[in-house]
Design a protein around this motif. Sequence first.
Motif, mmCIF file in Angstrom:
data_model
loop_
_atom_site.group_PDB
_atom_site.id
_atom_site.type_symbol
_atom_site.label_atom_id
_atom_site.label_comp_id
_atom_site.label_asym_id
_atom_site.label_seq_id
_atom_site.Cartn_x
_atom_site.Cartn_y
_atom_site.Cartn_z
ATOM 1 N N ALA A 67 91.305 30.949 45.143
ATOM 2 C CA ALA A 67 90.264 31.906 45.529
ATOM 3 C C ALA A 67 90.067 31.857 47.039
ATOM 4 N N GLU A 68 89.985 30.658 47.575
ATOM 5 C CA GLU A 68 89.787 30.472 49.005
ATOM 6 C C GLU A 68 90.949 31.082 49.796
ATOM 7 N N THR A 69 92.151 30.874 49.286
ATOM 8 C CA THR A 69 93.348 31.419 49.936
ATOM 9 C C THR A 69 93.299 32.934 50.017
ATOM 10 N N PHE A 70 92.958 33.574 48.907
ATOM 11 C CA PHE A 70 92.970 35.036 48.914
ATOM 12 C C PHE A 70 91.836 35.616 49.763
ATOM 13 N N VAL A 71 90.706 34.932 49.782
ATOM 14 C CA VAL A 71 89.618 35.376 50.666
ATOM 15 C C VAL A 71 90.080 35.308 52.119
ATOM 16 N N GLU A 72 90.713 34.230 52.468
ATOM 17 C CA GLU A 72 91.183 34.030 53.843
ATOM 18 C C GLU A 72 92.238 35.071 54.225
ATOM 19 N N LEU A 73 93.178 35.303 53.314
ATOM 20 C CA LEU A 73 94.246 36.267 53.591
ATOM 21 C C LEU A 73 93.685 37.681 53.693
ATOM 22 N N ALA A 74 92.764 38.013 52.810
ATOM 23 C CA ALA A 74 92.163 39.352 52.824
ATOM 24 C C ALA A 74 91.379 39.561 54.121
ATOM 25 N N ASP A 75 90.632 38.543 54.538
ATOM 26 C CA ASP A 75 89.884 38.622 55.802
ATOM 27 C C ASP A 75 90.827 38.935 56.955
ATOM 28 N N THR A 76 91.960 38.262 56.971
ATOM 29 C CA THR A 76 92.930 38.446 58.049
ATOM 30 C C THR A 76 93.510 39.854 58.008
ATOM 31 N N LEU A 77 93.820 40.319 56.799
ATOM 32 C CA LEU A 77 94.407 41.650 56.656
ATOM 33 C C LEU A 77 93.458 42.723 57.145
ATOM 34 N N VAL A 78 92.169 42.544 56.850
ATOM 35 C CA VAL A 78 91.175 43.542 57.245
ATOM 36 C C VAL A 78 90.933 43.506 58.750
ATOM 37 N N ALA A 79 90.901 42.312 59.297
ATOM 38 C CA ALA A 79 90.551 42.176 60.711
ATOM 39 C C ALA A 79 91.676 42.625 61.648
ATOM 40 N N GLY A 80 92.886 42.659 61.150
ATOM 41 C CA GLY A 80 94.009 42.953 62.035
ATOM 42 C C GLY A 80 94.524 41.644 62.595
ATOM 43 N N PHE A 81 95.818 41.530 62.810
ATOM 44 C CA PHE A 81 96.387 40.222 63.116
ATOM 45 C C PHE A 81 97.774 40.378 63.689
ATOM 46 N N ASP A 82 98.268 39.292 64.144
ATOM 47 C CA ASP A 82 99.639 39.200 64.606
ATOM 48 C C ASP A 82 100.483 38.749 63.416
ATOM 49 N N SER A 83 101.618 39.363 63.200
ATOM 50 C CA SER A 83 102.347 39.105 61.965
ATOM 51 C C SER A 83 102.862 37.670 61.881
ATOM 52 N N VAL A 84 103.258 37.121 62.993
ATOM 53 C CA VAL A 84 103.768 35.749 62.965
ATOM 54 C C VAL A 84 102.637 34.780 62.606
ATOM 55 N N GLU A 85 101.483 35.002 63.206
ATOM 56 C CA GLU A 85 100.311 34.180 62.904
ATOM 57 C C GLU A 85 99.988 34.259 61.411
ATOM 58 N N PHE A 86 100.046 35.462 60.896
ATOM 59 C CA PHE A 86 99.743 35.662 59.483
ATOM 60 C C PHE A 86 100.728 34.903 58.599
ATOM 61 N N MET A 87 101.996 34.922 58.952
ATOM 62 C CA MET A 87 103.015 34.256 58.148
ATOM 63 C C MET A 87 102.830 32.738 58.166
ATOM 64 N N HIS A 88 102.394 32.232 59.302
ATOM 65 C CA HIS A 88 102.119 30.800 59.367
ATOM 66 C C HIS A 88 100.936 30.422 58.482
ATOM 67 N N LEU A 89 99.908 31.220 58.578
ATOM 68 C CA LEU A 89 98.737 30.990 57.739
ATOM 69 C C LEU A 89 99.144 30.998 56.264
ATOM 70 N N LEU A 90 99.963 31.974 55.926
ATOM 71 C CA LEU A 90 100.400 32.119 54.538
ATOM 72 C C LEU A 90 101.213 30.896 54.092
ATOM 73 N N ALA A 91 102.088 30.438 54.962
ATOM 74 C CA ALA A 91 102.911 29.262 54.633
ATOM 75 C C ALA A 91 102.017 28.037 54.419
ATOM 76 N N ASP A 92 101.013 27.887 55.282
ATOM 77 C CA ASP A 92 100.068 26.776 55.132
ATOM 78 C C ASP A 92 99.342 26.843 53.805
ATOM 79 N N ARG A 93 98.903 28.050 53.466
ATOM 80 C CA ARG A 93 98.151 28.216 52.219
ATOM 81 C C ARG A 93 99.039 27.991 51.002
ATOM 82 N N CYS A 94 100.331 28.297 51.124
ATOM 83 C CA CYS A 94 101.256 28.034 50.024
ATOM 84 C C CYS A 94 101.291 26.536 49.731
ATOM 85 N N VAL A 95 101.341 25.740 50.788
ATOM 86 C CA VAL A 95 101.391 24.286 50.631
ATOM 87 C C VAL A 95 100.119 23.798 49.939
#
Lengths: 243, 251
Positions: B7-35
């Motif tokens: 739940a925490e992961t999807f809230v964080e990812l959704a927040d990032t998607l809405v706010a606008g982001f750098d794609s590389v930053e987003f991919m790192h965040l995603l990789a961290d959350r996968c772990v």
Amino acid sequence: MSGERLAKVLAHLAADAAARGVATSCEAACEACVSLIGVTGAQLTLMNGTGRGESRYATNDIGAQLENLRFTLGEGPCEDSVRSGMPVLAGDLDSWDNDLRWPLYVRSAVAAGARAVFVFPLRSGAIRIGALVLHRTSPGPLTQEQILDAHVVADVILSLLLDELTMAHLEAEVLPPNGTPLSRAEVHQATGMLSVQMGVSMDEALVRLRAHAFAHDKSVVDVAREIVGRRLRLSPESRPDPR
Amino acid sequence: MFTENLAETFVELADTLVAGFDSVEFMHLLADRCVATLEVDAAGILLVDHHGELRVLGSSSDRARLLELFELQHRQGPCMECYLTSEPVTVASFTTSPQRWPEFSAVAKDAGFGALHAVPMRLREQTVGALNLFTVEEGALSEPMLRVAQAMADVATIGLLQAQIISHRDLLAGQLQHALQSRVLIEQAKGVLAERLQIDMSTAFETLRRYARSHNYYLSTVAEDVIAGTIDMAELTAVAEARSSARRPRP
């Protein structure tokens, strides 16, 4: 669309037309948007009965040539925009991917002198009557502001064209063109209802709605509300008396 | 714990998607959350470039050994296999023989890993890359975990598209225009439907929505079909009637 932007665009169009001593028309709007948006030229393609489209106006020779290319080759940014109903912005016409997209068009358009072409559809939902085609002789994208202004100009031109059709329907000589686009939900809903009541296309239904409003000295929005509220029906035969 | 993390992961990812982001930053965040969420030990997102080779876009750690493992697969290996087949690929052990990719397996084993899972990043018919997950322990991921991994890969794809849309001015103008025109189209279609079925505007709208949802169509596509008269009116009428009878008070 912000009212401020529309007001700014309308003021620019009116001032430009007045300076050249002409009435506000879609031709005058094409001329005025060249300086407003900062392009080399503008051209207006309208869909006719056959659906192939034809040029209504071009501010310069390049514009006229671009429309000839579209018509003869059946490809290019304007053709794509007319088909999809979406804007097509080619800031660098001679790029590798545009060359792949429109192999015949790009070569000829560049030879004609165009390096950037920006197309904005004249559209209101299902009503699609043509496109405003802007070009520049040097490459480079439009700014976000210029894109928004161009969308507004396209809406104003659509409205001016609808005014013309309304006048023709009423066989009226005078109808002060206001060029104010109507984006109220009731107008769209009433247009849909009228198209069924009268058995006509969406374009025709909107023209009939405007004609009825003009003939009865009412606002288009008020007539739309009467239709949506089922207090007014228009039959296929109803043809308001010209004033 | 797992549900909370997810739940925490999807809230964080959704927040990032809405706010606008750098794609590389987003991919790192995603990789961290996968772990954190999938209980794996390392994660990486690999995308195919215009040469057809896989490139690391984000990883849970910049540890050289890990990056080397990703790089090793740029032309062949489980991740490339996953990309080419659009199917998940699992190497449940790097020690049992035979190994399909012996060179890769040897390096992975030396780096201290026991197993690898690759999940495709798909966009409609196209596969754009793969999500790589390493565990220290040997063994396959459980079925539910694999499904969450696929969801993470899908979010990565969405994030990528979003970034392209935001950074691409033409696309942005197009997206906005598309949304605005869809709205007009839907109002016009409501009018057509209201008149044809003699229903009110809100019933007309509900009918369009229900029809679109039940057929998995875009609402604007249904609106276009209603206006063009190419829609199954009998079915649309049934949808409208089901809705109005549901609203009528029971006797």
